[in-house]
Design an enzyme around this catalytic site. Sequence first.
Site, PDB file in Angstrom:
ATOM      1  N   PRO A  18     -12.306  22.712 -45.049  1.00 34.57           N
ATOM      2  CA  PRO A  18     -12.767  24.138 -45.188  1.00 34.57           C
ATOM      3  C   PRO A  18     -11.556  24.799 -44.792  1.00 34.57           C
ATOM      4  O   PRO A  18     -11.018  24.837 -43.859  1.00 34.57           O
ATOM      5  CB  PRO A  18     -13.886  24.499 -44.138  1.00 34.57           C
ATOM      6  CG  PRO A  18     -13.840  23.423 -43.093  1.00 34.57           C
ATOM      7  CD  PRO A  18     -13.255  22.098 -43.818  1.00 34.57           C
ATOM      8  N   GLN A  71     -19.770  25.375 -45.034  1.00 34.06           N
ATOM      9  CA  GLN A  71     -19.327  25.396 -43.396  1.00 34.06           C
ATOM     10  C   GLN A  71     -19.822  26.716 -42.844  1.00 34.06           C
ATOM     11  O   GLN A  71     -19.571  27.979 -43.567  1.00 34.06           O
ATOM     12  CB  GLN A  71     -17.877  25.238 -43.234  1.00 34.06           C
ATOM     13  CG  GLN A  71     -17.781  25.409 -41.553  1.00 34.06           C
ATOM     14  CD  GLN A  71     -16.279  25.437 -41.269  1.00 34.06           C
ATOM     15  OE1 GLN A  71     -15.742  26.126 -41.499  1.00 34.06           O
ATOM     16  NE2 GLN A  71     -16.164  24.309 -40.435  1.00 34.06           N
ATOM     17  N   CYS A 101     -12.735  27.184 -35.176  1.00 41.07           N
ATOM     18  CA  CYS A 101     -11.685  28.273 -35.475  1.00 41.07           C
ATOM     19  C   CYS A 101     -11.332  29.149 -34.175  1.00 41.07           C
ATOM     20  O   CYS A 101     -12.488  29.563 -33.624  1.00 41.07           O
ATOM     21  CB  CYS A 101     -12.469  29.259 -36.760  1.00 41.07           C
ATOM     22  SG  CYS A 101     -11.410  30.564 -36.995  1.00 41.07           S
ATOM     23  N   ASN A 212      -9.076  14.690 -38.337  1.00 34.66           N
ATOM     24  CA  ASN A 212      -8.447  15.745 -39.228  1.00 34.66           C
ATOM     25  C   ASN A 212      -7.234  16.158 -38.373  1.00 34.66           C
ATOM     26  O   ASN A 212      -7.257  16.117 -37.099  1.00 34.66           O
ATOM     27  CB  ASN A 212      -9.302  16.825 -39.244  1.00 34.66           C
ATOM     28  CG  ASN A 212      -8.696  18.210 -39.759  1.00 34.66           C
ATOM     29  OD1 ASN A 212      -8.853  19.158 -39.122  1.00 34.66           O
ATOM     30  ND2 ASN A 212      -8.229  18.235 -41.078  1.00 34.66           N
ATOM     31  N   GLY A 234      -6.543  18.988 -44.923  1.00 36.71           N
ATOM     32  CA  GLY A 234      -6.419  20.406 -45.311  1.00 36.71           C
ATOM     33  C   GLY A 234      -5.083  20.965 -46.032  1.00 36.71           C
ATOM     34  O   GLY A 234      -5.097  20.800 -47.263  1.00 36.71           O
TER      35      GLY A 234
HETATM   36  C1  LIG Z   1      -5.439  28.732 -44.435  1.00 36.48           C
HETATM   37  C2  LIG Z   1      -6.307  27.855 -43.514  1.00 36.48           C
HETATM   38  C3  LIG Z   1      -7.824  28.193 -43.391  1.00 36.48           C
HETATM   39  C4  LIG Z   1      -8.559  27.420 -42.583  1.00 36.48           C
HETATM   40  N1  LIG Z   1      -9.754  28.061 -42.470  1.00 36.48           N
HETATM   41  C5  LIG Z   1     -10.754  27.308 -41.738  1.00 36.48           C
HETATM   42  C6  LIG Z   1     -12.223  27.445 -41.877  1.00 36.48           C
HETATM   43  O1  LIG Z   1     -12.440  28.340 -42.566  1.00 36.48           O
HETATM   44  N2  LIG Z   1     -12.967  26.622 -41.071  1.00 36.48           N
HETATM   45  C7  LIG Z   1     -12.410  25.614 -40.494  1.00 36.48           C
HETATM   46  O2  LIG Z   1     -13.275  24.921 -39.636  1.00 36.48           O
HETATM   47  N3  LIG Z   1     -11.309  25.228 -40.464  1.00 36.48           N
HETATM   48  C8  LIG Z   1     -10.224  26.015 -41.172  1.00 36.48           C
HETATM   49  N4  LIG Z   1      -8.931  25.783 -41.043  1.00 36.48           N
HETATM   50  C9  LIG Z   1      -8.424  24.676 -40.455  1.00 36.48           C
HETATM   51  C10 LIG Z   1      -8.541  23.238 -41.280  1.00 36.48           C
HETATM   52  O3  LIG Z   1      -9.816  23.143 -41.730  1.00 36.48           O
HETATM   53  C11 LIG Z   1      -7.906  22.101 -40.768  1.00 36.48           C
HETATM   54  O4  LIG Z   1      -8.540  21.714 -39.452  1.00 36.48           O
HETATM   55  C12 LIG Z   1      -6.620  22.333 -40.336  1.00 36.48           C
HETATM   56  O5  LIG Z   1      -5.748  22.865 -41.294  1.00 36.48           O
HETATM   57  C13 LIG Z   1      -5.903  20.816 -39.831  1.00 36.48           C
HETATM   58  O6  LIG Z   1      -6.011  19.915 -40.982  1.00 36.48           O
HETATM   59  P1  LIG Z   1      -4.477  19.733 -41.673  1.00 36.48           P
HETATM   60  O7  LIG Z   1      -3.497  19.471 -40.821  1.00 36.48           O
HETATM   61  O8  LIG Z   1      -5.089  18.650 -42.717  1.00 36.48           O
HETATM   62  O9  LIG Z   1      -4.175  21.080 -42.414  1.00 36.48           O
HETATM   63  C14 LIG Z   1      -8.119  26.400 -41.949  1.00 36.48           C
HETATM   64  C15 LIG Z   1      -6.636  26.009 -42.387  1.00 36.48           C
HETATM   65  C16 LIG Z   1      -5.915  26.540 -42.963  1.00 36.48           C
HETATM   66  C17 LIG Z   1      -4.569  26.209 -43.174  1.00 36.48           C
END
Ligand SMILES: Cc1cc2nc3c(=O)[nH]c(=O)nc-3n(C[C@H](O)[C@H](O)[C@H](O)COP(=O)(O)O)c2cc1C
Length: 330
Positions: A18, A71, A101, A212, A234
């Site tokens: 998400p 979510q 978050c 993750n 993500g």
């Molecule tokens: C622009 C952006 C918005 C995000 N919004 C949410 C969110 O709404 N809910 C959530 O649980 N995590 C959110 N995240 C965190 C991601 O879900 C993820 O946990 C985080 O980016 C680490 O994973 P990655 O290294 O694969 O990006 C967000 C990340 C980014 C980059």
Amino acid sequence: MPEGYKGRAKNYPVSIAPMMDWTDRHYRYMMRLITKKTLLYTEMIAAEAIIRGDKQMLLDFQPIEHPIAVQLGGSDPDVLAKAAVICEDWGYDEIDLNVGCPSSRVQEGRFGACLMAQPDLVAECVEAMRSRVKIPVTVKHRIGIDSLDKYEDLLNFVERVAPTECDRFTVHARIAILGGLNPKQNRTIPPLRYEDVYALKEQFPELCIEINGGIKTYDQMQGHLDRVDAVMLGRAAYEDPFMFAKVDELFFGEGENKVTRRDVVEAMVPYIERDNADKQLPIIRITRHMLGLFRGQRGARYWRRSLSEKAKQQSRDPKLMLDVLDEMGF
Ligand SMILES: Cc1cc2nc3c(=O)[nH]c(=O)nc-3n(C[C@H](O)[C@H](O)[C@H](O)COP(=O)(O)O)c2cc1C
């Protein structure tokens, strides 16, 4: 799925995280042209807003987007349970609770990552939702926050929430620092601690554990899948969406996926035309999700630049993307 697992969740070895402002319905539609099997998530939606707000605007998705998890953000068990019922009725496949978050706005609402310090309340929330819906209820969380940063703290959190039969624990493998870092820094500065997530899986083999954080390549995905049940990507999924063209074959045992980048662009044209039929809005609100489509390919920069320039000109005609493709020789 782990041996002995009796929960409701199906096994999705790969999901797309998400992400606020990024994983909206347009992005998800594009991803479904690339991968049919990956579990997709909405952006976080406040449970209160679902109850009181414009449900159509907040919740609508298209059948092609299945399997799709919504979510929720919130910390009031009753409000979350009501919102979960609405989401189940709306057709979502799973409900996820945000316990990761770190934004100050979310902290003010006393939900998100700060709930890591209140495992009993999280358990109550999961229980309340799970007792009201038949679909899986999952939690996406961190390995810790602030001074609750040891493996024992993570263990304590999961031990307290697990008896609710939470259907999946998706663990962002870094702590969040709530006082000092903004959300972006909280996705880069605290170091990744994959070993903690592996240890969790070893300690609770019957739980469904998804990892993750910082995962970018197929090799990395496979490496994690040797240790836990699922991987969530993500930023890599947003910056290089076409990498998902091989995911169904590599991780879901599907046949070869013959879709090309051009196919994706060609399918997005009528999609944007349909979506724009009565609004005539600038197409950038959708094409912004397509900027990374040619990542690593010849012409990738030209693609990005051309789309961005057309955006500045407030273009409304999606067919211009086909002209850009022709110019690139794709
Ligand atoms: C622009 C952006 C918005 C995000 N919004 C949410 C969110 O709404 N809910 C959530 O649980 N995590 C959110 N995240 C965190 C991601 O879900 C993820 O946990 C985080 O980016 C680490 O994973 P990655 O290294 O694969 O990006 C967000 C990340 C980014 C980059």
